[in-house]
Design a protein around this motif. Structure first.
Motif, short mmCIF file in Angstrom:
data_model
loop_
_atom_site.label_atom_id
_atom_site.label_comp_id
_atom_site.label_asym_id
_atom_site.label_seq_id
_atom_site.Cartn_x
_atom_site.Cartn_y
_atom_site.Cartn_z
N GLU A 11 0.69 -1.82 -0.25
CA GLU A 11 0.32 0.22 0.19
C GLU A 11 0.81 1.28 0.44
O GLU A 11 0.53 2.33 -0.83
N MET A 12 2.00 0.68 0.53
CA MET A 12 2.98 2.05 0.68
C MET A 12 3.56 2.35 -0.54
O MET A 12 3.99 3.63 -0.77
N GLY A 13 4.16 0.90 -1.81
CA GLY A 13 4.33 1.21 -2.78
C GLY A 13 5.84 0.43 -2.56
O GLY A 13 6.63 1.29 -3.74
N ILE A 14 6.45 0.33 -1.87
CA ILE A 14 7.94 -0.10 -0.87
C ILE A 14 7.33 -1.84 -1.78
O ILE A 14 6.78 -3.12 -2.02
N GLY A 15 8.28 -1.78 -3.05
CA GLY A 15 8.58 -3.16 -3.54
C GLY A 15 10.12 -3.86 -3.40
O GLY A 15 10.48 -3.18 -2.13
N LYS A 16 10.11 -5.01 -3.38
CA LYS A 16 11.30 -5.62 -3.36
C LYS A 16 12.37 -4.60 -3.76
O LYS A 16 13.69 -5.09 -3.03
N ILE A 17 12.13 -4.13 -4.77
CA ILE A 17 13.86 -3.20 -5.22
C ILE A 17 14.61 -2.31 -3.81
O ILE A 17 15.45 -2.18 -3.64
N GLU A 18 12.88 -1.61 -3.77
CA GLU A 18 12.68 -0.22 -2.73
C GLU A 18 13.60 -1.28 -1.10
O GLU A 18 14.21 -0.50 -0.77
N LEU A 19 13.19 -2.59 -1.14
CA LEU A 19 13.22 -3.22 -0.02
C LEU A 19 14.91 -3.73 -0.05
O LEU A 19 15.67 -3.44 1.05
N ALA A 20 15.12 -3.70 -0.96
CA ALA A 20 16.52 -4.21 -1.19
C ALA A 20 17.71 -3.09 -0.83
O ALA A 20 18.47 -3.13 -0.03
N VAL A 21 17.16 -2.46 -1.51
CA VAL A 21 17.50 -0.91 -1.35
C VAL A 21 17.58 -0.26 -0.39
O VAL A 21 18.68 0.17 0.73
N ILE A 22 16.86 -0.76 0.59
CA ILE A 22 16.29 0.23 2.00
C ILE A 22 17.61 -0.99 2.91
O ILE A 22 18.61 0.01 4.28
N GLY A 23 17.58 -1.94 3.00
CA GLY A 23 18.46 -2.92 3.47
C GLY A 23 20.04 -2.77 3.33
O GLY A 23 20.88 -2.55 4.64
N ALA A 24 20.17 -2.47 2.17
CA ALA A 24 21.69 -1.65 1.86
C ALA A 24 21.89 -0.53 2.68
O ALA A 24 23.39 -0.93 3.54
N VAL A 25 21.23 0.07 2.45
CA VAL A 25 21.58 1.30 3.48
C VAL A 25 21.97 1.19 5.03
O VAL A 25 22.87 1.86 5.42
N ILE A 26 20.82 0.17 5.79
CA ILE A 26 21.39 0.58 7.03
C ILE A 26 21.61 -1.14 6.76
O ILE A 26 22.28 -0.52 8.36
N LEU A 27 22.84 -1.57 6.13
CA LEU A 27 23.43 -2.07 6.71
C LEU A 27 25.22 -1.17 6.75
O LEU A 27 26.15 -1.13 7.03
N ILE A 28 25.22 -0.48 5.44
CA ILE A 28 26.24 0.26 4.70
C ILE A 28 26.54 1.45 5.93
O ILE A 28 27.14 1.63 6.13
N PHE A 29 25.08 2.34 6.08
CA PHE A 29 26.01 3.34 6.45
C PHE A 29 26.34 3.81 7.98
O PHE A 29 27.30 4.20 8.13
N PRO A 30 25.98 2.53 8.84
CA PRO A 30 26.74 2.61 9.94
C PRO A 30 28.31 2.31 10.27
O PRO A 30 28.94 3.19 10.46
#
Length: 60
Positions: A11-30
């Motif tokens: 419903e928010m428009g978040i697909g698999k690609i967006e989830l992968a990008v969010i996950g990568a940022v969560i891991l790489i940023f710190p």
């Protein structure tokens, strides 16, 4: 009576690609944040400034 409100990822428009990008940022940023913090301490900046004191901004 308690009403809960939540939207699903679809419903928010978040697909698999967006989830992968969010996950990568969560891991790489710190990791990158800690790396940058070590290189931007006061001692490191001072040593960098002393290497070429004539190249400072506003020195010319």
């Amino acid at each position: 009576m308690i009403n809960y409100f939540a939207l699903t990822l679809t419903e928010m428009g978040i697909g698999k690609i967006e989830l992968a990008v969010i996950g990568a940022v969560i891991l790489i940023f710190p990791i990158l944040f800690v790396y940058a913090s070590k290189n931007l301490d006061a001692k490191g900046v001072f040593e960098w400034m002393m290497e070429k004191p004539n190249d400072w901004i506003g020195k010319k």
